[in-house]
Design a protein around this motif. Structure first.
Motif, PDB file in Angstrom:
ATOM      1  N   GLU A  33       0.833  -1.212   0.000  1.00 35.75           N
ATOM      2  CA  GLU A  33       0.000   0.000   0.000  1.00 35.75           C
ATOM      3  C   GLU A  33       0.867   1.262   0.000  1.00 35.75           C
ATOM      4  OE1 GLU A  33      -3.178   0.032  -0.672  1.00 35.75           O
ATOM      5  OE2 GLU A  33      -3.016  -2.144  -0.809  1.00 35.75           O
ATOM      6  N   ILE A  34       2.030   1.194   0.670  1.00 35.84           N
ATOM      7  CA  ILE A  34       2.970   2.323   0.599  1.00 35.84           C
ATOM      8  C   ILE A  34       3.407   2.513  -0.849  1.00 35.84           C
ATOM      9  CG2 ILE A  34       5.317   3.061   1.198  1.00 35.84           C
ATOM     10  CD1 ILE A  34       4.911   1.715   3.955  1.00 35.84           C
ATOM     11  N   ALA A  35       3.744   1.400  -1.503  1.00 32.39           N
ATOM     12  CA  ALA A  35       4.173   1.467  -2.908  1.00 32.39           C
ATOM     13  C   ALA A  35       3.067   2.075  -3.766  1.00 32.39           C
ATOM     14  CB  ALA A  35       4.525   0.063  -3.401  1.00 32.39           C
ATOM     15  N   ARG A  36       1.829   1.631  -3.534  1.00 31.01           N
ATOM     16  CA  ARG A  36       0.689   2.133  -4.320  1.00 31.01           C
ATOM     17  C   ARG A  36       0.518   3.641  -4.120  1.00 31.01           C
ATOM     18  NH1 ARG A  36      -3.214  -1.341  -5.711  1.00 31.01           N
ATOM     19  NH2 ARG A  36      -2.970  -2.600  -3.834  1.00 31.01           N
ATOM     20  N   GLN A  37       0.546   4.075  -2.864  1.00 31.01           N
ATOM     21  CA  GLN A  37       0.304   5.505  -2.586  1.00 31.01           C
ATOM     22  C   GLN A  37       1.458   6.374  -3.077  1.00 31.01           C
ATOM     23  OE1 GLN A  37      -1.046   6.031   1.531  1.00 31.01           O
ATOM     24  NE2 GLN A  37      -2.410   4.278   1.306  1.00 31.01           N
ATOM     25  N   LEU A  38       2.685   5.856  -3.003  1.00 28.84           N
ATOM     26  CA  LEU A  38       3.823   6.621  -3.541  1.00 28.84           C
ATOM     27  C   LEU A  38       3.707   6.740  -5.063  1.00 28.84           C
ATOM     28  CD1 LEU A  38       6.883   5.295  -1.469  1.00 28.84           C
ATOM     29  CD2 LEU A  38       5.840   7.569  -1.342  1.00 28.84           C
ATOM     30  N   ALA A  39       3.324   5.631  -5.709  1.00 26.07           N
ATOM     31  CA  ALA A  39       3.161   5.671  -7.178  1.00 26.07           C
ATOM     32  C   ALA A  39       2.054   6.657  -7.551  1.00 26.07           C
ATOM     33  CB  ALA A  39       2.847   4.272  -7.706  1.00 26.07           C
ATOM     34  N   GLU A  40       0.968   6.656  -6.763  1.00 27.92           N
ATOM     35  CA  GLU A  40      -0.127   7.609  -7.021  1.00 27.92           C
ATOM     36  C   GLU A  40       0.353   9.050  -6.882  1.00 27.92           C
ATOM     37  OE1 GLU A  40      -3.965   4.865  -5.637  1.00 27.92           O
ATOM     38  OE2 GLU A  40      -3.025   6.229  -4.195  1.00 27.92           O
ATOM     39  N   ALA A  41       1.359   9.245  -6.006  1.00 29.54           N
ATOM     40  CA  ALA A  41       1.897  10.602  -5.781  1.00 29.54           C
ATOM     41  C   ALA A  41       2.957  10.969  -6.834  1.00 29.54           C
ATOM     42  CB  ALA A  41       2.489  10.691  -4.377  1.00 29.54           C
TER      43      ALA A  41
END
Ligand code: NAP
Length: 239
Positions: free
Chosen positions: A19-27
Motif C-alpha cells: 500500500e505504501i508502494a501504491r500511494q507513492l506511485a499515485e503521488a
C-alpha cells in the motif's frame, strides 16, 4: 522523468508495504518494490499496473547480504540514486513471547530481519541516498518498540511482551536516532514511523486497513519537518 523521486520499499509485495508502494506511485514517485521472492514482487507490480500505476520490482531479502548488494547495484545501474528508502520488511513470530519463555530461535530471526536487515539495507543504500538532493529514510516501527510504553502500566500496550519483536523495534529506533545524528550535516532525514494497528498477515489482528496504515509512512516519505522523530497516527511516541 529524471526529476521524479525514486523510492525503494522493502517487503513491498504485500501488506502495508504494498500500500505504501501504491500511494507513492499515485503521488508520482518512481517506485521500486523490494521483495524477497522475485515472483511475488512481479505479482505486486502487475497488481499496481492494473490500476495504471507503474512500478518495478527488485529481488531483495533483507537477511541476505548478496541480495542486498545486488539490489543496490541494480538501482545504481537503472537510476543512479535513491531519494526515499522505506525499511518496511518485517516479521512477527508467535513463538516470540515474554523473556522467560520466548523461543530463542524466534527472537534471533526477528532481530535478524527487523533490525539487522534494516541496518544492512540502509548501509547499502546510503551511497545512493547521498546522491539525492533531499533523501528520506522511513523506518517502520511500532509502539511496542517504545521503552517508555513498555514500562508504562497505563499504556494499552503494557502487557504486549514480545521480547524479540519489541526489542527489534527498539533497536530500529536506535538506528533512527544514531543515523539522524550521523547524517545531521547532509540533506537526508530519518524518522521512525508507527503505522498504527493494521490487519495484515503479520499477526492477522488489527483495526486499520493496510491502506490506512500506509498513510503516515507515505506522508513522511514525501516530506514534512520531522527529523529523528518517532511518530504514530496520534502524534509523537516517546522513545
Ligand atoms: P506483512 O503483511 O506480513 O508484510 C511483511 C512484508 O515483509 C512482506 O512483504 C514480507 O515478504 C516481507 N519480509 C519478511 N521477511 C523479509 C525478508 N527477510 N526480506 C525481505 N522482505 C521480507 O506485515 P505488515 O503488517 O505489512 O508489516 C510491515 C511493517 O510494518 C513491518 O516492519 C511491521 O513490523 C510494521 N508494523 C506493522 C504493524 C501492524 O499492525 N501490522 C504495526 C506496527 C508496525 P513475504 O511475503 O516474502 O513474507
Amino acid at each position: 522523468m529524471e526529476n521524479m523521486r525514486i523510492a525503494l520499499v522493502t517487503g513491498a509485495n504485500k501488506g502495508i508495504g504494498l500500500e505504501i508502494a501504491r500511494q507513492l506511485a499515485e503521488a508520482g514517485v518512481t517506485v521500486i518494490i523490494g521483495s524477497r521472492d522475485a515472483g511475488r514482487g512481479e505479482a505486486a507490480v502487475a497488481d499496481l499496473a492494473e490500476q495504471g500505476l507503474a512500478a518495478t520490482a527488485v529481488q531483495l531479502d533483507v537477511t541476505d547480504g548478496a541480495s542486498i548488494a545486488a539490489a543496490a547495484a541494480a538501482i545504481e545501474a537503472s537510476h543512479g540514486r535513491l531519494d526515499i528508502l522505506l525499511n518496511n520488511a518485517g516479521i512477527f513470530d508467535f513463538t516470540d513471547a515474554a523473556p522467560s519463555s520466548a523461543s530463542i530461535s524466534a527472537v534471533r530471526k526477528v532481530l535478524e530481519t527487523n533490525f539487522i536487515g534494516a541496518l544492512a539495507v540502509t548501509q547499502a543504500m546510503l551511497p545512493l541516498l547521498r546522491k539525492s538532493p533531499a533523501g528520506r529514510i522511513v523506518n517502520l516501527s511500532s509502539s511496542l518498540g517504545s521503552l517508555s510504553v513498555n514500562s508504562d502500566p497505563t499504556s494499552p500496550y503494557f502487557a504486549q511482551r514480545y521480547i524479540g519483536y519489541n526489542t527489534s523495534k527498539a533497536a530500529l529506533n536506535m538506528l533512527t536516532i544514531q543515523l539522524t545524528e550521523e547524517l545531521r550535516d547532509t540533506s537526508i532525514v530519518v524518522n521512525s514511523v508507527s503505522p498504527g494497528f493494521v490487519k495484515t498477515d503479520l499477526t492477522g489482528y488489527g483495526v486499520m486497513t493496510p491502506a490506512q496504515g500506509a498513510r503516515l509512512p507515505v506522508q513522511h516519505a514525501l516530506g514534512g519537518a520531522d527529523n529523528g522523530r518517532f511518530v504514530e497516527p496520534d502524534g509523537y511516541t516517546p522513545w
